[in-house]
Design a protein around this motif. Structure first.
Motif, PDB file in Angstrom:
ATOM      1  N   VAL A 124      -2.283   6.122  -0.489  1.00  0.00           N
ATOM      2  CA  VAL A 124      -1.731   6.197   0.544  1.00  0.00           C
ATOM      3  C   VAL A 124      -2.358   7.313   1.563  1.00  0.00           C
ATOM      4  CG1 VAL A 124       0.423   5.165   0.127  1.00  0.00           C
ATOM      5  CG2 VAL A 124       0.252   7.436  -0.426  1.00  0.00           C
ATOM      6  N   ILE A 163      12.079  -2.769  -3.035  1.00  0.00           N
ATOM      7  CA  ILE A 163      11.600  -2.722  -1.793  1.00  0.00           C
ATOM      8  C   ILE A 163      11.141  -4.461  -1.744  1.00  0.00           C
ATOM      9  CG2 ILE A 163      10.051  -2.190  -0.175  1.00  0.00           C
ATOM     10  CD1 ILE A 163       9.690   0.455  -1.077  1.00  0.00           C
ATOM     11  N   ASP A 180      10.008   9.667  -4.383  1.00  0.00           N
ATOM     12  CA  ASP A 180       8.837   8.995  -4.783  1.00  0.00           C
ATOM     13  C   ASP A 180       8.078   9.789  -6.015  1.00  0.00           C
ATOM     14  OD1 ASP A 180       9.179   6.413  -3.238  1.00  0.00           O
ATOM     15  OD2 ASP A 180       8.725   7.664  -1.566  1.00  0.00           O
ATOM     16  N   SER A 220       5.172   0.888   4.417  1.00  0.00           N
ATOM     17  CA  SER A 220       6.600   0.409   4.146  1.00  0.00           C
ATOM     18  C   SER A 220       6.874   0.011   2.517  1.00  0.00           C
ATOM     19  CB  SER A 220       7.232  -0.598   4.980  1.00  0.00           C
ATOM     20  OG  SER A 220       7.045  -0.479   6.375  1.00  0.00           O
ATOM     21  N   ALA A 221       5.904  -0.695   1.994  1.00  0.00           N
ATOM     22  CA  ALA A 221       6.043  -1.091   0.384  1.00  0.00           C
ATOM     23  C   ALA A 221       4.572  -1.081  -0.078  1.00  0.00           C
ATOM     24  CB  ALA A 221       6.264  -2.367   0.575  1.00  0.00           C
ATOM     25  N   PRO A 222       4.379  -0.926  -1.443  1.00  0.00           N
ATOM     26  CA  PRO A 222       2.851  -0.721  -1.891  1.00  0.00           C
ATOM     27  C   PRO A 222       2.052  -2.049  -1.654  1.00  0.00           C
ATOM     28  CG  PRO A 222       4.682  -0.910  -3.537  1.00  0.00           C
ATOM     29  CD  PRO A 222       5.445  -0.907  -2.371  1.00  0.00           C
ATOM     30  N   ASN A 263      14.181  -2.039   2.357  1.00  0.00           N
ATOM     31  CA  ASN A 263      14.777  -1.401   1.147  1.00  0.00           C
ATOM     32  C   ASN A 263      16.079  -1.939   0.779  1.00  0.00           C
ATOM     33  OD1 ASN A 263      12.659   0.310   1.382  1.00  0.00           O
ATOM     34  ND2 ASN A 263      13.830   2.153   1.525  1.00  0.00           N
ATOM     35  N   LYS A 283      14.134   7.403  -7.583  1.00  0.00           N
ATOM     36  CA  LYS A 283      15.320   6.619  -6.956  1.00  0.00           C
ATOM     37  C   LYS A 283      15.166   5.172  -7.446  1.00  0.00           C
ATOM     38  CE  LYS A 283      12.490   6.366  -2.866  1.00  0.00           C
ATOM     39  NZ  LYS A 283      12.293   7.087  -1.494  1.00  0.00           N
ATOM     40  N   GLU A 308      -3.849   1.995   4.688  1.00  0.00           N
ATOM     41  CA  GLU A 308      -2.696   2.154   4.250  1.00  0.00           C
ATOM     42  C   GLU A 308      -2.071   3.485   4.296  1.00  0.00           C
ATOM     43  OE1 GLU A 308      -2.058   0.444   0.246  1.00  0.00           O
ATOM     44  OE2 GLU A 308       0.293   1.112   0.222  1.00  0.00           O
ATOM     45  N   ARG A 309      -0.813   3.549   4.704  1.00  0.00           N
ATOM     46  CA  ARG A 309      -0.330   5.156   4.968  1.00  0.00           C
ATOM     47  C   ARG A 309       1.147   4.765   4.353  1.00  0.00           C
ATOM     48  NH1 ARG A 309       4.576   3.303   6.447  1.00  0.00           N
ATOM     49  NH2 ARG A 309       4.830   2.237   8.199  1.00  0.00           N
ATOM     50  N   TYR A 310       1.842   6.170   4.381  1.00  0.00           N
ATOM     51  CA  TYR A 310       3.242   6.127   3.285  1.00  0.00           C
ATOM     52  C   TYR A 310       4.160   7.020   4.476  1.00  0.00           C
ATOM     53  CZ  TYR A 310       6.154   9.015   0.234  1.00  0.00           C
ATOM     54  OH  TYR A 310       7.200   9.625  -0.344  1.00  0.00           O
ATOM     55  N   GLY A 311       5.414   6.445   4.414  1.00  0.00           N
ATOM     56  CA  GLY A 311       6.284   7.058   5.278  1.00  0.00           C
ATOM     57  C   GLY A 311       7.718   6.842   4.881  1.00  0.00           C
ATOM     58  N   MET A 312       8.818   7.481   5.576  1.00  0.00           N
ATOM     59  CA  MET A 312      10.270   7.156   5.121  1.00  0.00           C
ATOM     60  C   MET A 312      11.087   7.517   6.365  1.00  0.00           C
ATOM     61  SD  MET A 312      11.287   9.447   1.522  1.00  0.00           S
ATOM     62  CE  MET A 312      12.984   8.827   1.552  1.00  0.00           C
ATOM     63  N   THR A 313      12.228   6.875   6.172  1.00  0.00           N
ATOM     64  CA  THR A 313      13.046   6.900   7.555  1.00  0.00           C
ATOM     65  C   THR A 313      13.375   8.401   7.761  1.00  0.00           C
ATOM     66  OG1 THR A 313      14.104   4.849   6.749  1.00  0.00           O
ATOM     67  CG2 THR A 313      15.400   6.464   8.249  1.00  0.00           C
ATOM     68  N   ILE A 342       1.299   6.467  -5.025  1.00  0.00           N
ATOM     69  CA  ILE A 342       2.470   6.377  -5.305  1.00  0.00           C
ATOM     70  C   ILE A 342       2.550   5.823  -6.690  1.00  0.00           C
ATOM     71  CG2 ILE A 342       4.564   5.561  -4.812  1.00  0.00           C
ATOM     72  CD1 ILE A 342       4.067   5.823  -1.814  1.00  0.00           C
TER      73      ILE A 342
END
Ligand code: MCA
Ligand code: AMP
Length: 507
Positions: A327, A407, A386, A282-284, A412, A403, A303-308, A398
């Motif tokens: 990530v 965060i 990103d 959700s954040a770095p 956000n 944008k 650690e993983r990376y996603g978005m809504t 990242i």
């Protein structure tokens, strides 16, 4: 079970025949909810919703505290073929009003303590049914479920049908409803379950809110699809969570969870002996946090990376090398590339805009085709906003964002939303909101404001004016009155310069 309803079937399958297995243990009371309890309650909720006239495709909006009955409401909505729309419990009436007006839900469920305030808001938005549900799972919705005929056969829904709306703010101010399908949610949770090796032996410490992708579509859906269990924490209490390491296997959290846990003297290798997996996103997460965690616990945070809009895109491996500060690699089935503004792939090794494609991609923004078109290329690539870099082993880092986004503690915050409210105040010429490093939340909100000459406006009056209109986590922690905003030759406000000027050293 529920073979006609794509998501419900996928979520239920692992627990069929194991109905007496534990789904949740309440962290405070110790109360146990079995899979039978959960799905029986979900079917009762679905029955109540159908009795209220909820039909496939209708939205059911909720602004409720975390509870088992709240989760049953989510599942009941899916069973009824409707669309689950959860709202952050911190949103004041002014923000709720926007979401209800935009999404036009058939039903709105809120905390009983907010009923008097929110009923007129819902009525104005044309919502026909307002029900309540409190933190203990009691309220008009639970009462209605008790009196309803349970919906044993889930309403038929395909992979392409909508299951949820999650609102995500835009860089231009107005929040957009990301439309997520049954297929998006089911495929992503299945991928994560397998990738992170979740099984029915897992016990996940669940302390995240359930109105976002992370807490609901990652944590809850993965657990359900594995047939595992959660320990349900209503909020984040580092000492209570640490104490649970002895009876759990896994934790999912935002970086703030990990920095706060590192402040606990009891965080040792021995305390983590029964844990198999710590996930962050959700954040770095700062490299420093990764290294301290390794040092204190012997575990490497995954650690993983996603978005809504995309659910999860990349993840460090479960078995292979986890590289702190990255990530990880694209998840199975997810394509990821780096490209320039026109969609031309960037040369190997160079930074570029992260674009993703796959079954995880949302269907578009609700009633905003022009915004969907702006973010989604004709050939299916979604522009995340990103900026990433890919190393020789394929690991993604990242390195920035195109944008304008802050965060804070995993939430956000879009500067434009704060700026628009401040700019509306009499005596304010213009403002710029920007993020500053924060030891607890990663980033915190600061604002620079330019006033008309002689205006009777102060940081205090600005705070007071915007407070009722914004969730608490969006409130500026510092407001600086300055003569002019720094701009480049194109007239664009230089937020980097503001960040440099007002940064305070992080402890
Ligand atoms: C609480 N406050 C915050 C935040 N949280 N301020 C800024 N940023 C925040 N995130 C305010 C409170 O209102 C309070 O204000 C003061 O800060 C201190 O509150 P405290 O009790 O310390 O906070 P808390 O209740 O312990 O919450 C901190 C938290 C929480 C546990 C880190 O923010 C949290 O659960 N964050 C997770 C968010 C999340 O799930 N994000 C995923 C979305 P005052 O006292 O002055 O009134 S992103 C997503 O889903 C994507 C797809 C992804 O990749 O995962
Ligand atoms: P949201 O719009 O709430 O879904 O937030 C998604 C954004 O959170 C992404 O576009 C990233 O900017 C950020 N994000 C999520 N996970 C990570 C991560 N592990 N590291 C850095 N940023 C992240």
């Amino acid at each position: 079970m529920y073979s006609e309803n794509h998501l419900a079937h996928a979520l239920r399958a692992a627990s069929v025949g194991r109905e007496e297995a534990t789904f949740a243990t309440d962290a405070t009371s110790g109360a146990v909810t079995t899979y039978d309890d959960l799905w029986s309650q979900a079917e009762a909720m679905a029955g109540a919703l159908v009795a209220l006239g909820v039909a496939p495709g209708d939205r059911v909006a909720v602004q409720i505290e975390k509870s088992i009955n709240g989760l049953a409401c989510y599942l009941g909505t899916v069973l009824a073929g409707a669309i689950h729309l959860p709202l952050n419990t911190g949103y004041p009436a002014a923000e709720v009003s926007y979401f209800l007006t935009d999404a036009a839900p058939r039903v709105f469920v809120c905390d009983p303590a907010k009923l008097d305030t929110l009923t007129p808001v819902a009525e104005q938005a044309g919502v026909t049914h307002v029900l309540t549900l409190d933190a203990a799972g009691q309220g008009a919705l639970t009462d209605a479920a008790q009196g309803a005929t349970p919906l044993r056969d889930a309403v038929a829904r395909d992979a392409d049908d909508l299951a949820a709306f999650l609102y995500t703010s835009g860089t231009t101010g107005r929040s957009k409803g990301a439309m997520l399908t049954h297929g998006n949610l089911a495929s992503n949770a299945e991928t994560l379950r397998d990738h992170w090796q979740f099984t029915d032996g897992d016990v996940l410490i669940h302390a995240l809110p359930v109105f976002h992708t992370h807490g609901l579509f990652v944590a809850i859906n993965v657990t359900l699809m594995a047939g595992g269990a959660i320990i349900l924490h209503r909020n984040f209490d580092a000492a209570a969570i640490l104490a649970d390491f002895a009876r759990a296997t896994s934790l999912m959290g935002v970086p703030t969870f990990y920095t706060r846990l590192l402040d606990q003297p009891g965080l040792t290798q021995a305390a983590c002996a029964d844990m198999r997996l710590f996930v962050s996103g959700s954040a770095p997460m700062l490299l420093d946090t990764h290294l301290k965690w390794q040092d204190r616990t012997g575990h490497t945070v995954l650690e993983r990376y996603g978005m809504t809009e995309t659910c999860m895109n990349t993840s460090n491996p479960y078995d292979g090398t986890r590289k702190p500060g990255t990530v990880g690699l694209p998840l199975p089935g997810v394509e990821l590339r780096l490209a320039d503004a026109d969609g031309n792939p960037t040369p190997k090794g160079e930074p570029g805009g992260i674009e993703v494609r796959g079954p995880n991609l949302f269907k578009g923004y609700w009633q905003m085709p022009e915004k969907t078109a702006a973010d989604m290329r004709a050939d299916g690539w979604f522009i995340t906003g990103d900026i990433g870099q890919i190393d020789d082993d394929g690991y993604v880092s990242i390195v920035g964002r195109s944008k304008d986004l802050i965060i804070s503690g995993g939430y956000n915050i879009y500067p434009k939303e704060i700026e628009a409210l401040i700019d509306d105040i009499d005596g304010v010429v213009e403002s710029a909101a920007f993020g500053l490093p924060d030891a607890d939340f990663g980033e915190s909100v600061a604002v620079a404001v330019v006033l008309e000459r002689g205006a009777a406006v102060t940081p205090e009056t600005i705070s007071a004016a915007i407070a009722p209109q914004l969730a608490r986590y969006k409130h500026p922690r510092a407001i600086h009155v300055i003569d002019a905003l720094p701009r480049n030759t194109m007239g664009k406000v230089q937020k980097n310069q503001l960040r440099d000027t007002y940064a305070v050293p992080v402890a």
